[in-house]
Design an enzyme around this catalytic site. Structure first.
Site, short mmCIF file in Angstrom:
data_model
loop_
_atom_site.label_atom_id
_atom_site.label_comp_id
_atom_site.label_asym_id
_atom_site.label_seq_id
_atom_site.Cartn_x
_atom_site.Cartn_y
_atom_site.Cartn_z
N ARG A 1 31.98 -15.00 13.32
CA ARG A 1 32.54 -14.79 14.65
C ARG A 1 34.06 -14.73 14.50
NH1 ARG A 1 35.79 -18.39 14.02
NH2 ARG A 1 36.40 -18.10 16.18
N GLY A 2 34.72 -14.41 15.62
CA GLY A 2 36.17 -14.18 15.56
C GLY A 2 36.39 -12.68 15.44
N ALA A 3 37.27 -12.14 16.29
CA ALA A 3 37.37 -10.68 16.42
C ALA A 3 37.59 -9.93 15.10
CB ALA A 3 38.45 -10.34 17.45
N ARG B 1 27.83 -7.72 20.20
CA ARG B 1 28.71 -8.50 21.08
C ARG B 1 29.67 -7.51 21.79
NH1 ARG B 1 31.26 -13.83 18.75
NH2 ARG B 1 31.18 -14.36 20.96
N GLN C 1 34.39 -24.21 18.65
CA GLN C 1 35.09 -23.58 17.51
C GLN C 1 36.32 -24.37 17.09
OE1 GLN C 1 33.97 -21.93 20.20
NE2 GLN C 1 33.39 -19.83 19.74
N ASP D 1 40.66 -11.31 21.57
CA ASP D 1 39.47 -10.48 21.30
C ASP D 1 39.67 -9.04 21.75
OD1 ASP D 1 38.41 -13.42 21.56
OD2 ASP D 1 37.02 -12.26 20.32
N ASN E 1 40.50 -13.63 25.54
CA ASN E 1 40.31 -14.55 24.41
C ASN E 1 39.30 -15.61 24.86
OD1 ASN E 1 40.98 -15.42 21.70
ND2 ASN E 1 42.01 -17.15 22.62
N LYS E 2 38.99 -16.50 23.96
CA LYS E 2 37.97 -17.52 24.21
C LYS E 2 38.13 -18.18 25.58
CE LYS E 2 35.17 -18.23 22.28
NZ LYS E 2 33.90 -17.56 22.62
#
Ligand code: MRU
Length: 337
Positions: free
Chosen positions: A45-47, A80, A187, A228, A238-239
């Site tokens: 995960r993570g862009a 996603r 995270q 993201d 973002n998150k």
């Protein structure tokens, strides 16, 4: 520093981020469907890391299946919706595939695999450049607050927001980090705290609802987060929880920076309201490690990202330099430079 993702003779190897920090387990994806599943289930995960995984997914699909390139690409694209790097990685591989039409299968596979490895290597270099540009913005003898994980695990290595922190430390600054735990997927607690602890960078874990308290205390010198997807006007997806941090930072006069590669820009979107926001399973909210923490049957919402309006963002740190408001001009200039 641990390898987030690697191309090997066995397949695409990833560290399983759902099991950190309790266990360090590596997963080998032998098909593009397994890569797609790893992205969907957040093994990776993570862009930027998702972008690299998608590129490797397309390469392994071309290498090991007879499926049409469009099917391979659409399967990976359906994993996603928010991080634009996913689509960027897929498009880059699809364009290469198109340009190789008519070549032998062996030539095609070799070129696709080389390109996927290049996407990874470039990402590490990009993160180092982001770090170099961002380090100067980090005040010395202060705490840096970060949200989610925008570290080595969220990229091919070094990180974006954590890259800025790593570069500031390497430049001799005396800083420490406050990591928001980042409910519901944790995270910050599971990944950022683990990564920075391994690096020996002094890190304090706080729950998300403590951020305002510490931003008011005068101790936080700046906030640095990843992204993201960034719209043309500088609105930042973002998150989930990033928006609250940004508002509280501005209220307390603390600079709020976003660190992201140019591949996270989506200049086709005029503003952040057009960014698709992923909704994830209710169980991520109602359970912690499989243990219920809410009454059965309760209504739940679980948007994985939020959008921070550009007015809260002091600067966007990219590998090509730092963009400042007005972002519509500065981001376009940086992207075209
Ligand atoms: O749902 P995740 O863990 O993929 O979300 C990750 C984030 O929101 C990160 O902050 C973002 O991708 C930047 S990573 C360099």
């Amino acid at each position: 520093m641990v390898e987030t993702i690697e191309w090997t003779v066995d397949g695409v190897v990833m560290i399983d981020q759902t099991r950190l920090p309790r266990e360090t387990v590596f997963v080998t994806c032998r098909t593009y469907l397994e890569v797609a599943d790893a992205i969907k289930t957040m093994i990776i995960r993570g862009a930027p890391a998702i972008g690299v995984a998608a590129a490797m997914g397309v390469a392994i699909g071309v290498e090991r299946s007879d499926d049409d390139i469009e099917l391979i690409c659409s399967t990976l694209a359906a994993t996603r919706p928010t991080a634009v790097n996913l689509f960027w990685g897929i498009d880059r591989m699809r364009r290469l595939h198109l340009s190789l039409a008519g070549r032998s299968r062996a030539e095609m596979v070799a070129a696709m695999v080389t390109e996927a490895k290049l996407v990874k290597d470039e990402d590490v270099a990009i993160c180092m450049a982001i770090g170099a540009h961002g380090a100067a913005l980090v005040p010395d003898h202060k705490t840096v607050l970060t949200h989610c994980n925008a570290g080595a695990l969220a990229t091919a290595g070094y990180g974006t927001a954590l890259g800025v922190i790593r570069a500031a430390v390497a430049a001799g600054k005396t800083i420490d980090v406050f990591a928001d735990e980042t409910r519901p997927f944790l995270q910050g607690a599971r990944l950022t705290a683990w990564e920075l602890q391994q690096d020996g960078i002094p890190t304090t874990l706080i729950t998300d609802n403590m951020a305002g308290h510490f931003l008011k205390s005068g101790r936080i010198g700046c906030v640095v987060v990843g992204a993201d997807r960034i719209a043309a006007n500088g609105d930042v997806a973002n998150k989930i929880g990033t928006y609250s941090v940004a508002v509280l930072a501005k209220e307390n006069g603390v600079p709020f920076y976003v660190a992201a590669p140019i591949s996270t820009l989506d200049l086709t979107l005029t503003d952040g309201s057009l960014i698709p926001i992923e909704e994830r399973a209710a169980k991520e909210v109602t359970e912690v490690y499989g243990v219920p923490v809410a009454p059965e049957g309760i209504a739940v919402l679980n948007p994985a990202f939020d959008v921070t309006p550009n007015r809260y963002v002091m600067g966007i740190i990219t590998e090509k330099g730092v963009a400042y408001p007005p972002f519509t001009e500065s981001l376009r200039e940086l992207a075209n430079s």
